[in-house]
Design a protein around this motif. Sequence first.
Motif, short mmCIF file in Angstrom:
data_model
loop_
_atom_site.label_atom_id
_atom_site.label_comp_id
_atom_site.label_asym_id
_atom_site.label_seq_id
_atom_site.Cartn_x
_atom_site.Cartn_y
_atom_site.Cartn_z
N CYS A 99 8.75 3.04 5.14
CA CYS A 99 9.85 4.00 5.04
C CYS A 99 11.15 3.28 4.68
O CYS A 99 11.91 3.73 3.81
CB CYS A 99 9.99 4.73 6.38
N ILE A 100 11.41 2.15 5.32
CA ILE A 100 12.63 1.37 5.03
C ILE A 100 12.63 0.95 3.56
O ILE A 100 13.66 0.96 2.89
CB ILE A 100 12.71 0.13 5.95
N ALA A 101 11.44 0.58 3.05
CA ALA A 101 11.31 0.11 1.66
C ALA A 101 11.22 1.27 0.66
O ALA A 101 10.89 1.05 -0.51
CB ALA A 101 10.09 -0.79 1.54
N SER A 102 11.50 2.48 1.12
CA SER A 102 11.49 3.67 0.26
C SER A 102 10.11 3.96 -0.32
O SER A 102 9.97 4.48 -1.44
CB SER A 102 12.53 3.56 -0.87
N VAL A 103 9.07 3.59 0.42
CA VAL A 103 7.69 3.97 0.06
C VAL A 103 7.26 5.01 1.09
O VAL A 103 7.23 4.72 2.28
CB VAL A 103 6.75 2.74 0.10
N ASP A 104 6.95 6.21 0.62
CA ASP A 104 6.56 7.27 1.55
C ASP A 104 5.26 6.88 2.26
O ASP A 104 4.22 6.72 1.60
CB ASP A 104 6.36 8.58 0.78
N PRO A 105 5.29 6.72 3.59
CA PRO A 105 4.09 6.24 4.28
C PRO A 105 2.91 7.20 4.18
O PRO A 105 1.75 6.75 4.15
CB PRO A 105 4.54 6.05 5.74
N VAL A 106 3.18 8.49 4.11
CA VAL A 106 2.07 9.45 4.03
C VAL A 106 1.40 9.34 2.66
O VAL A 106 0.17 9.23 2.56
CB VAL A 106 2.58 10.89 4.27
N GLU A 107 2.21 9.36 1.61
CA GLU A 107 1.64 9.24 0.25
C GLU A 107 0.89 7.93 0.08
O GLU A 107 -0.21 7.89 -0.50
CB GLU A 107 2.76 9.32 -0.80
N PHE A 108 1.50 6.85 0.59
CA PHE A 108 0.89 5.53 0.44
C PHE A 108 -0.44 5.47 1.18
O PHE A 108 -1.45 4.97 0.67
CB PHE A 108 1.87 4.47 0.96
N TYR A 109 -0.45 6.00 2.39
CA TYR A 109 -1.69 6.01 3.17
C TYR A 109 -2.76 6.82 2.46
O TYR A 109 -3.92 6.39 2.34
CB TYR A 109 -1.43 6.55 4.58
N GLU A 110 -2.39 8.01 1.99
CA GLU A 110 -3.38 8.88 1.31
C GLU A 110 -4.01 8.15 0.12
O GLU A 110 -5.21 8.26 -0.14
CB GLU A 110 -2.70 10.17 0.82
N LYS A 111 -3.19 7.39 -0.58
CA LYS A 111 -3.68 6.71 -1.79
C LYS A 111 -4.71 5.63 -1.46
O LYS A 111 -5.66 5.41 -2.22
CB LYS A 111 -2.50 6.09 -2.54
N TYR A 112 -4.50 4.94 -0.34
CA TYR A 112 -5.36 3.81 -0.01
C TYR A 112 -6.16 4.04 1.28
O TYR A 112 -6.58 3.08 1.93
CB TYR A 112 -4.53 2.53 0.11
N ALA A 113 -6.36 5.28 1.65
CA ALA A 113 -6.97 5.59 2.95
C ALA A 113 -8.31 4.88 3.17
O ALA A 113 -8.63 4.46 4.29
CB ALA A 113 -7.15 7.10 3.09
N ASP A 114 -9.07 4.73 2.10
CA ASP A 114 -10.39 4.10 2.27
C ASP A 114 -10.29 2.60 2.54
O ASP A 114 -11.30 1.97 2.86
CB ASP A 114 -11.28 4.38 1.05
N ARG A 115 -9.11 2.05 2.42
CA ARG A 115 -8.94 0.62 2.70
C ARG A 115 -8.16 0.37 3.99
O ARG A 115 -7.89 -0.77 4.36
CB ARG A 115 -8.22 -0.07 1.53
N VAL A 116 -7.76 1.43 4.66
CA VAL A 116 -6.90 1.29 5.84
C VAL A 116 -7.73 1.03 7.09
O VAL A 116 -8.67 1.76 7.39
CB VAL A 116 -6.03 2.54 6.03
N THR A 117 -7.35 -0.04 7.81
CA THR A 117 -8.07 -0.39 9.04
C THR A 117 -7.16 -0.37 10.26
O THR A 117 -7.54 -0.86 11.32
CB THR A 117 -8.73 -1.76 8.92
N GLY A 118 -5.97 0.17 10.11
CA GLY A 118 -5.10 0.27 11.28
C GLY A 118 -3.68 0.64 10.89
O GLY A 118 -3.34 0.70 9.70
N PHE A 119 -2.89 0.90 11.93
CA PHE A 119 -1.51 1.37 11.71
C PHE A 119 -0.58 0.79 12.77
O PHE A 119 -1.01 0.49 13.88
CB PHE A 119 -1.42 2.91 11.87
N HIS A 120 0.66 0.66 12.42
CA HIS A 120 1.71 0.55 13.41
C HIS A 120 2.49 1.86 13.36
O HIS A 120 3.20 2.13 12.38
CB HIS A 120 2.64 -0.63 13.12
N PHE A 121 2.33 2.63 14.40
CA PHE A 121 3.13 3.86 14.51
C PHE A 121 4.50 3.47 15.03
O PHE A 121 4.68 3.13 16.20
CB PHE A 121 2.45 4.85 15.48
N LYS A 122 5.47 3.52 14.17
CA LYS A 122 6.81 3.00 14.49
C LYS A 122 7.82 3.77 13.64
O LYS A 122 7.54 4.09 12.49
CB LYS A 122 6.82 1.51 14.15
N ASP A 123 9.00 4.00 14.19
CA ASP A 123 9.99 4.79 13.44
C ASP A 123 11.20 3.94 13.05
O ASP A 123 11.40 2.84 13.57
CB ASP A 123 10.45 5.99 14.28
N THR A 124 11.97 4.48 12.13
CA THR A 124 13.23 3.87 11.72
C THR A 124 14.24 4.98 11.44
O THR A 124 13.85 6.11 11.11
CB THR A 124 13.06 2.99 10.47
#
Lengths: 330, 314
Positions: B196-221
């Motif tokens: 989010c800080i880097a202006s990359v939408d985390p939802v869109e980014f996750y959706e794009k690479y969901a099959d490669r995702v093995t974890g998250f840091h749930f954190k806000d800014t």
Amino acid sequence: MSGFRYSYALNQWRQSPTSFVRLEDHERAFKTLSVSGFRAVELWAGTGRWSNLGRPEHLRLNYGSSAGFVGRLAECGIDAVSSLTWDPSAPAAEEGFDLRSTSRPADHARILAAVDPYLDLLTELGCDRIVVRATEPAGRIGADLDVGAVASVLERIGSAAKDRGVRLAADIDCLSPLRDAAGIASLLDSTDPDLVDLSLSTADLVVAGEDPVAIARRHVDRIGHVHLKDSHFVDSENAYLLPGAEVDMLQGNAGRRIERWFFEFGSEAGLVDAAAVLGVLGESDYSGWVVLESDQSPEPATSAMLNAWYLTHIAAAGFRAAARTEEPAR
Amino acid sequence: MKWSYMDHWRSPSPNGPIDQWQTYDSMDRFLKQVAAVGYDAIDTFDHRYFTIIDQYGSVANYQEFVQERGLERIVNTFHAAAYDQRNYAPHIASTHDNILEDFRVTMDRWSGIQLDNIIVMPATLYYDMEPVTEDKIKTTAELWNKVGAITLDAGVKLTCHHEFFCGIQSKEELDTFYAYTDPALVNLFVDTAQHCIASVDPVEFYEKYADRVTGFHFKDTRHQDLVGDYRRRPDAELMGTTTPRWFHEMGDEGGLVDFEAFMRAVVRNGYDGWLSVEHDKANKLGGDHAESTAIARWYAKNVLEKVAREEAAK
């Protein structure tokens, strides 16, 4: 009375790896010390981009240059950098986390290479004193301390420092295998007085079961730096010999569970007679720095202000007279 | 749905703020607080290894200490390297042998327990890598493909966490990096705040690479970096001009991350691994790690788990 000067160690503000990083935090500390009557500060060596007063490259980046840092100090009412403390055995990311010991001759060349950037920095800052931790903790060295090897590398660092107009003071802390009177004497007897001074650390001596006044009298001609701080405790159980003494003893993880060994002056349980130590220095020709230190303080500004009050009203009548009276150079 | 808490902690002590690794007692209190509010496990840093050996004797012993306080296990470890251009820079091929050896040693050190992921920042600090070119990203990817083989051989997934100040942080840089890395060896760990800080939408980014995702840091800014703090020398994380405190716990009023949308995406994509909560430097500007940890867990339990159930029922 000799003409020694007072300074304050900034290390107490570095309470965690993420604290005392922003420049406005530095500035608040400088102003607190200045208005309390301290005209100089002591730096300490560190590692990483968050230890930005502890690495020469980061200090220059943050303040534009060493001169920029000195200028910022002056704007806050601080006239000088008195000294810098450096532990040759502390691994630094910038040096590839190299593990070194002053007691291992094979490490000495790397120690000399590692100190070089700091000597350059001190020259740029107009600072004439580097305080070098003589050994790592006793529990890490074991029974194999080679005092001659320690003396040798301190002399070589002292020589390199002298070439740049800086003097070395050996810091023998309360975890060192050399922490008692015999150990201190053995190191001083093994080193060239022209190259190696003693850093008299009052609280560490008390923790080690020694009388700082007696040690000061005995070695007054070798004292080149003073850390003036108090302690409430003596390590009567030799916990300094534990393999993990930095944690188990100094952080209260084991044994007597003492979480804070070091204090500012003025508390009832304090064991250091600051006035007597200053008296010994005053009667001598000592003209170096007396650096107030209060590492382990939970409230750094409070410790600095209480130490200033104590010096002014109890231990050192000349403290306020020596303090800045003119306006900072803004 | 299982939640793990990522390591960061400060608490007061007689000698000032300390982290949980200071003493056995401080670790004991930390773990009990984490367990008390309903986290199921912890994540940690693998550089804690030396403290673990000093204080607990082995990694397995430390995990037992964790388990005795009601937590299931250590799920992930973060490999926080000091990226030195001379010997440890993923975009500089001559440093790769050194990095590969570091991972062989690290995986051996942690072989006493079963980890899910070893998390890395896959690039140096941005200013040490710029100009960031396709060639540099390709060299970086080649390294992590090899590292991924090493970690997988040890039964642990390699996964990449992109700090906003690292050399691979923009949408274009991320896409290039994941195009050059092998999906079987190099995974993605989405930190919602960092993207989010880097202006990359985390939802869109996750959706794009969901099959490669093995974890998250749930954190806000509360802030995006709109002034180029990501390339600030020597540090962007604590010395940025935008704010002295980039990170907040999820559930924070004023937070920019749309966690409800994010959680719906997690459920939609069938993710069934651990969910990690992080709020590093939460003690800045008067914050309190314990309170942040509790609030984040409250939000997870009372908002996100409800959203997840709704999404699963669709």
